[in-house]
Design an enzyme around this catalytic site. Structure first.
Site, PDB file in Angstrom:
ATOM      1  N   PRO A   1       0.815  -1.219   0.000  1.00 61.22           N
ATOM      2  CA  PRO A   1       0.000   0.000   0.000  1.00 61.22           C
ATOM      3  C   PRO A   1       0.853   1.276   0.000  1.00 61.22           C
ATOM      4  O   PRO A   1       2.064   1.221   0.245  1.00 61.22           O
ATOM      5  CB  PRO A   1      -0.765  -0.113   1.320  1.00 61.22           C
ATOM      6  CG  PRO A   1       0.225  -0.778   2.235  1.00 61.22           C
ATOM      7  CD  PRO A   1       0.977  -1.765   1.366  1.00 61.22           C
TER       8      PRO A   1
ATOM      9  N   CYS B   1      -4.098   1.117   9.620  1.00 59.81           N
ATOM     10  CA  CYS B   1      -5.502   0.702   9.695  1.00 59.81           C
ATOM     11  C   CYS B   1      -5.893   0.298  11.117  1.00 59.81           C
ATOM     12  O   CYS B   1      -7.074   0.170  11.422  1.00 59.81           O
ATOM     13  CB  CYS B   1      -5.785  -0.449   8.734  1.00 59.81           C
ATOM     14  SG  CYS B   1      -4.759  -1.910   9.017  1.00 59.81           S
TER      15      CYS B   1
ATOM     16  N   GLU C   1     -13.751   5.022   9.134  1.00 56.15           N
ATOM     17  CA  GLU C   1     -12.282   5.053   9.194  1.00 56.15           C
ATOM     18  C   GLU C   1     -11.800   6.282   8.429  1.00 56.15           C
ATOM     19  O   GLU C   1     -12.175   6.490   7.269  1.00 56.15           O
ATOM     20  CB  GLU C   1     -11.698   3.783   8.563  1.00 56.15           C
ATOM     21  CG  GLU C   1     -10.185   3.726   8.610  1.00 56.15           C
ATOM     22  CD  GLU C   1      -9.619   2.520   7.898  1.00 56.15           C
ATOM     23  OE1 GLU C   1      -8.616   1.969   8.381  1.00 56.15           O
ATOM     24  OE2 GLU C   1     -10.176   2.116   6.853  1.00 56.15           O
TER      25      GLU C   1
END
Length: 554
Positions: A119, A253, A343
């Protein structure tokens, strides 16, 4: 003339095929290495990454604009030091265990080529991690970097590759794609030479990994609530939450997304938050921040991901003190009408006040259902009975107690397996709920010798109860159809059959809908009726868009 974009796609696909094929040939050689050879290579890779941790962090920050160099350095060192220290003594070659009593021998078998999707939020630390765990398990590794972090990921691979080859690694066993496109990444994931996928990214990418036809470890999204119970050490709890949330400006995350606190300690929590650099938003300010932090599709806006709080406030047209570390928005609910309840991947927290831990339980559950099911939650309490109750009842696989969840979930501040890939289990459509380690990247084959007759389990014996089974089954069937000795009595008790088909009751109103519910409704050709204020996960709304599946009650 073909468009340049299409040419780039084709080049990316071709490169994926070539790298996967070369990696497969290299892995055949790596597979024959001894544990000592593998450990020597992994040690060389980890040492090289440690030496370049700060430079790689700076490259990642400069290329992506996310986070900050200091925290990215720590994440790189976490992968190159903490993860390495944890996996170093692991046995991943040859015989792992032998059960002499049952005469079963367990033998490690690598999976082949790991397609490692990296990512942009944590690029260099994730690349270090995936390279180490792949090679430790005697797998080759081909990385597909996020296009916005391509250079820093390629440099991370280069830093480890030279020392690894010098220590004996076949040259093509570790490589990185360049000029990456979505089509190229998809080709790498489904290529016949790929053995397993290790994917970190958004919902779409993880879904693609699981639908590729290959074994896959995909990491689901997090929407981590932090519950502060009235028994907590409030100054430490608040400090942990804000330190976790602001670490690398919220790009992990596992970072906290909301505070849920008991009413009895509300004022103390607010005061401690302000001491730690929090700015509490008014309703008007929260609405302005929501417009820049969350897209209309209820996803984190890439323009503010990993940016400091003053930058986000300025984008929203607000002026906050320059030393503000986190923006906190008091909210009344969870769901589509409350955008900041998702989120956010930035130093922005939602804030909720509840009467007690029972109400706190419900609020935490609603937050997890709105995009974080299976991932992580934090709880701060000195009452272990309350902690255990949350652990038993919440649909997550990491419950971090009395520590920040951001790095606690990765195993940095807790005893969990150190990892940069956190499985979210079946709740989130993941194959595992574990923190990923090299042991997830090997298969185990078993050598089983015949047991002497006296050591085998005794066969089941026929008893009177089972010997007349056919007679009992016949009697049961006769009773059901109205024949046999019990038939007339049973028939007398049965109500008469209705004339014509009974009208089907209307479907019940739903207060929570997730992606699987929508998929099932589409398959069965029916609609889902929603209660007022029902929570629908972002992935479920995505799937239902334009299909007239969701019916909202007025």
């Amino acid at each position: 003339m073909a468009s340049p974009v299409r040419d780039k796609d084709l080049l990316s696909i071709q490169q994926a095929r070539a790298l996967a094929k070369a990696a497969r040939e290299a892995q055949k050689v790596l597979k024959e290495f001894s544990q000592e050879q593998v450990d020597r290579i992994v040690e060389a890779m980890a040492s090289a990454a440690r030496g370049e941790a700060e430079r790689l962090a700076r490259l990642a920050h400069e290329e992506t604009g996310f986070g900050n160099t200091k925290d990215k350095t720590l994440k790189n060192l976490f992968s190159a030091s903490d993860v390495y220290a944890y996996i170093r003594p692991m046995r991943t070659v040859g015989i792992l265990r032998e059960d002499k009593g049952r005469r079963v021998v367990e033998i490690a078998e690598p999976m082949g080529v790991v397609a490692a999707v990296i990512p942009s939020t944590n690029p260099t630390s994730t690349a270090i991690f995936k390279a180490l765990v792949s090679i430790k398990a005697r797998n080759a590794c081909v990385m597909s970097p996020h296009p916005s972090a391509e250079r820093c990921i390629a440099e991370t691979v280069r830093v480890m590759h030279g020392p690894a080859v010098a220590a004996g690694l076949p040259r093509d066993a570790l490589s990185c794609m360049t000029g990456v496109t979505l089509e190229g990444t998809q080709e790498l994931m489904r290529n016949r030479d790929t053995g397993v996928i290790l994917a970190t990214g958004g919902i779409g990418l993880v879904r693609a990994a699981y639908s590729s036809g290959k074994p896959a470890y995909g990491v689901g999204p997090g929407n981590v609530p932090a519950y502060i119970h009235q028994s907590a050490d409030v100054p430490k709890a608040v400090r942990d939450v804000i330190d976790g949330k602001t670490f690398d400006y919220g790009t992990l995350c596992s970072s906290e997304q909301s505070i849920v606190c008991d009413e009895a300690i509300k004022d103390q929590v607010i005061a401690e938050a302000k001491k730690n650099g929090a700015y509490f938003l008014s309703d008007t300010e929260a609405a302005a921040v929501a417009r820049v932090v969350v897209t209309p599709q209820r996803l984190a806006n890439p323009e503010i991901v990993g940016k400091p709080a003053p930058f986000i406030a300025e984008k929203a047209g607000l002026k906050v003190p320059p030393d503000t570390r986190v923006l906190i928005a008091p909210l009344a609910g969870v769901g589509r009408d409350f955008p900041l309840s998702i989120e956010k991947l930035s130093p922005v927290l939602a804030f909720y006040v509840v009467r007690d831990w029972h109400e706190g339980c419900e609020r935490v559950l609603a937050l997890l259902r709105y995009g974080g099911t299976g991932h992580t939650m934090a709880i701060h309490s000195r009452d272990d009975a309350v902690i255990r109750e949350f652990a038993l009842k919440k649909p997550v696989f990491r419950i971090v107690a009395n520590s920040q969840s951001s790095m606690g979930a990765t195993g940095y501040t807790t005893g969990l397996a150190p990892s940069m890939s956190l499985g979210c289990g079946a709740y989130a459509g993941n194959i595992t709920s574990d923190n990923i380690t090299p042991l997830h990247l090997i298969n185990i084959k078993r050598l089983a010798y015949e047991l002497p007759r006296e050591n085998r389990p005794a066969p089941a014996t026929t008893t009177a109860a089972t010997s007349d089974l056919p007679t009992r089954v016949a009697a049961f069937v006769a009773e059901r159809v109205g024949g046999g000795p019990a038939g007339p009595e049973t028939a007398a008790k049965r109500p008469a059959d209705p004339v014509g088909p009974a009208a089907a009751p209307p479907p019940a109103l739903q207060d929570f809908v997730q992606e699987d519910d929508v998929r099932r409704a589409i398959r069965e050709g029916r609609t889902i009726r929603l209660k007022r204020g029902a929570i629908v996960t972002p992935a479920a709304r995505d799937l239902a868009d334009g299909k007239n599946v969701l019916i909202e009650e007025r």
